[in-house]
Write a protein that holds these residues in place. Sequence first.
Motif, short mmCIF file in Angstrom:
data_model
loop_
_atom_site.label_atom_id
_atom_site.label_comp_id
_atom_site.label_asym_id
_atom_site.label_seq_id
_atom_site.Cartn_x
_atom_site.Cartn_y
_atom_site.Cartn_z
N ILE A 110 0.82 -1.21 0.00
CA ILE A 110 0.00 0.00 0.00
C ILE A 110 0.86 1.26 0.00
O ILE A 110 0.35 2.36 -0.20
CB ILE A 110 -0.93 0.00 1.22
N SER A 111 2.17 1.12 0.25
CA SER A 111 3.10 2.25 0.20
C SER A 111 4.50 1.69 -0.01
O SER A 111 4.74 0.51 0.22
CB SER A 111 3.03 3.08 1.49
N PRO A 112 5.42 2.53 -0.44
CA PRO A 112 6.78 2.02 -0.67
C PRO A 112 7.38 1.45 0.62
O PRO A 112 7.24 2.02 1.70
CB PRO A 112 7.54 3.26 -1.16
N ALA A 113 8.08 0.33 0.49
CA ALA A 113 8.71 -0.31 1.65
C ALA A 113 10.15 0.15 1.78
O ALA A 113 10.85 0.25 0.78
CB ALA A 113 8.65 -1.83 1.50
N PRO A 114 10.61 0.42 2.97
CA PRO A 114 12.00 0.83 3.15
C PRO A 114 12.95 -0.37 2.97
O PRO A 114 12.53 -1.51 2.86
CB PRO A 114 12.04 1.36 4.59
N GLU A 115 14.24 -0.07 2.98
CA GLU A 115 15.25 -1.11 2.81
C GLU A 115 15.34 -1.99 4.05
O GLU A 115 15.06 -1.55 5.17
CB GLU A 115 16.61 -0.43 2.54
N ASN A 116 15.74 -3.23 3.83
CA ASN A 116 15.95 -4.18 4.94
C ASN A 116 17.33 -3.92 5.54
O ASN A 116 18.33 -4.57 5.20
CB ASN A 116 15.84 -5.63 4.44
N ILE A 117 17.38 -2.94 6.45
CA ILE A 117 18.67 -2.54 7.04
C ILE A 117 19.20 -3.63 7.99
O ILE A 117 20.40 -3.89 8.03
CB ILE A 117 18.51 -1.20 7.79
N ILE A 118 18.33 -4.24 8.74
CA ILE A 118 18.76 -5.26 9.72
C ILE A 118 19.40 -6.45 9.00
O ILE A 118 20.45 -6.94 9.41
CB ILE A 118 17.57 -5.72 10.57
N ASN A 119 18.74 -6.91 7.93
CA ASN A 119 19.27 -8.01 7.10
C ASN A 119 19.68 -9.21 7.95
O ASN A 119 20.77 -9.77 7.80
CB ASN A 119 20.46 -7.50 6.27
N ARG A 120 18.80 -9.60 8.86
CA ARG A 120 18.96 -10.78 9.73
C ARG A 120 20.14 -10.69 10.70
O ARG A 120 20.56 -11.68 11.27
CB ARG A 120 19.09 -12.06 8.92
N ASP A 121 20.67 -9.50 10.88
CA ASP A 121 21.73 -9.31 11.89
C ASP A 121 21.08 -8.80 13.16
O ASP A 121 20.87 -7.59 13.33
CB ASP A 121 22.77 -8.31 11.37
N PHE A 122 20.75 -9.73 14.06
CA PHE A 122 20.01 -9.37 15.26
C PHE A 122 20.92 -9.16 16.48
O PHE A 122 20.47 -9.21 17.61
CB PHE A 122 18.98 -10.46 15.57
N ARG B 150 13.44 3.36 9.73
CA ARG B 150 12.59 2.22 9.42
C ARG B 150 13.37 1.14 8.70
O ARG B 150 14.29 1.42 7.93
CB ARG B 150 11.40 2.64 8.56
N SER B 151 12.97 -0.11 8.93
CA SER B 151 13.54 -1.26 8.22
C SER B 151 12.45 -2.31 8.10
O SER B 151 11.67 -2.52 9.04
CB SER B 151 14.74 -1.83 8.98
N MET B 152 12.34 -2.95 6.94
CA MET B 152 11.29 -3.93 6.72
C MET B 152 11.86 -5.23 6.14
O MET B 152 12.84 -5.22 5.40
CB MET B 152 10.22 -3.39 5.76
N SER B 153 11.20 -6.33 6.50
CA SER B 153 11.57 -7.63 5.95
C SER B 153 11.15 -7.72 4.50
O SER B 153 10.34 -6.92 4.00
CB SER B 153 10.88 -8.75 6.74
N ARG B 154 11.69 -8.71 3.82
CA ARG B 154 11.24 -8.97 2.47
C ARG B 154 9.84 -9.58 2.48
O ARG B 154 9.39 -10.10 3.51
CB ARG B 154 12.22 -9.91 1.76
N LYS B 155 9.18 -9.56 1.37
CA LYS B 155 7.81 -10.04 1.28
C LYS B 155 7.76 -11.55 1.57
O LYS B 155 8.53 -12.32 1.00
CB LYS B 155 7.25 -9.75 -0.11
N ALA B 156 6.85 -11.92 2.49
CA ALA B 156 6.60 -13.32 2.84
C ALA B 156 7.88 -14.04 3.27
O ALA B 156 8.13 -15.19 2.91
CB ALA B 156 5.94 -14.06 1.68
N CYS B 157 8.70 -13.34 4.06
CA CYS B 157 9.97 -13.93 4.51
C CYS B 157 10.09 -13.71 6.03
O CYS B 157 10.72 -12.77 6.49
CB CYS B 157 11.14 -13.30 3.77
N SER B 158 9.44 -14.59 6.79
CA SER B 158 9.44 -14.44 8.24
C SER B 158 10.83 -14.56 8.87
O SER B 158 11.07 -13.95 9.92
CB SER B 158 8.49 -15.46 8.87
N PRO B 159 11.81 -15.33 8.31
CA PRO B 159 13.14 -15.35 8.93
C PRO B 159 13.82 -13.99 9.00
O PRO B 159 14.73 -13.81 9.81
CB PRO B 159 13.92 -16.32 8.03
#
Length: 512
Positions: free
Chosen positions: A331-343, A437-446
């Motif tokens: 519904i709006s542009p998604a930001p980059e996945n900055i975390i990139n699974r580095d928790f 802001r940081s968002m996961s990829r689409k349909a990628c819960s990991p």
Amino acid sequence: MYSYEDRIRAVQLYIKLDKRIRATIRQLGYPTKNALKSWHREYERRSALPEGYAGRPPKYSQDQKQAAIAHYLAHDRCIAATMRALGYPGRGTLTAWIRDALPESRRVAVGTAGRRRYSETLKQAGVMELCTRQEGAQAVAEKLGVCRPTLYNWKNQLLGREAPASMKRQNHPTPSPERAELEQQLESLQRDIRQLQLERDLLKKANELLKKGLGVDLHLLTNREKTLLVDALKVLYALPELLAQLDLARSSYFYHRARAQVADKYLDARRAIADIFETNHCCYGYRRLHASLNRQHVTISEKVVQRLMKQESLIVPKPRKRRYVSYLGEISPAPENIINRDFQAAAPNEKWLTDITEFQIPAGKVYLSPMIDCFDGMVVSWTIGTSPDAELVNTMLDAAIETVVGTTDRPVVHSDRGGHYRWSGWLARMSDANLTRSMSRKACSPDNAACEGFFGRLKTELFYPRDWRGTTVEKFIEVIDSYIRWYNEKRIKISLGSLSPIEYRESLELTA
């Protein structure tokens, strides 16, 4: 003991066969491997072998022996007193010394007990009365002044073992073949009934004492569990019958029975483990139970904790797969996945994770929206409600922003692509607080695995094990809120050195 000729022959053959030990021993039939090596070393060192073995020096000198015998004679010939006073030798050695020095002290008294003789007339009268008696054999024996076995021995001597001990006429009619067959069938049915009763009682006791299902295979039980069943039913059935039915060896039964009677050295540990397990939502596995015991200064190994948990039936619930999906489309542009699974985070308030999860109880649906700090997994803020709407996530974000007001911390807030994190209210709050802001990829819960892991632990430890029938929505919200506070303040994490998140921050002096 081998002679000189035997030893020199073995060494010479050993050298002749190029020092092959097995071939030498196989050809001669002697000696042992180590003895042959020892003889060869001695031969190489001296170019010869000694004529004989050097005898081992005696353990006690002649003076010590004379002193022991003198003390024995001077103290009323008491071996125990001599051993206590001198501290040597053993009882057998001192006895041998005394016999050698004082041969007259060894006396043997031989005697025989005279057997009472009974006349033949008395024996015949006794046997006749035994065979024609109208009372018991014990009464006949007492009348004659002898014991019952003696009376039967007279009967065997005079009449033989095949003669009956009583010649009273017995009226036992010979059964017909049909009656005999029916009696055999009856006996067979009675045995089958008793066997079925035994199996039923064993299954009932296994269900009652061991908490096993009624369909459990009794042969798969441990010997300790079988011993408990035997002890519970031996008042109703014979011990050999129970042991045969359970396929339990008699020695194993008495071994486990003796162990059960010994005081349990882990009794205090059992109580402590059960108490820790119950007070922590029945979700601690053996590692966290072991860490909790160490904090209480109870020192046992992890394997012992595992065994005690199994014996006490302390079972940690397993996770189920179920999740709430909030994705509404792009519904709006998604930001980059900055975390990139580095928790991993080096300090608090560097990386925050958020998501929404759903709980279905009979009274209705409840939703939880938390903010998780990647530094130690602490729940920074949370809201619980009955609708997964903008107010739920915005209220949670406002509470999280308040924790960094007045500081220079500006964490990265990572979420999935749900519509809650794309509405204007969320975007405005993120912009005003200068948060990234940081968002996961689409349909990628990991990509948001750390937050999903918190939901999994919460549901496994609190939600799935309980029956929520009769629980109102308001009460359920209180339970979830109480759990999260316990999670932050008391629930230990092995990765934090067996401390809770708040305890960990206090140990680093990071709390305000």
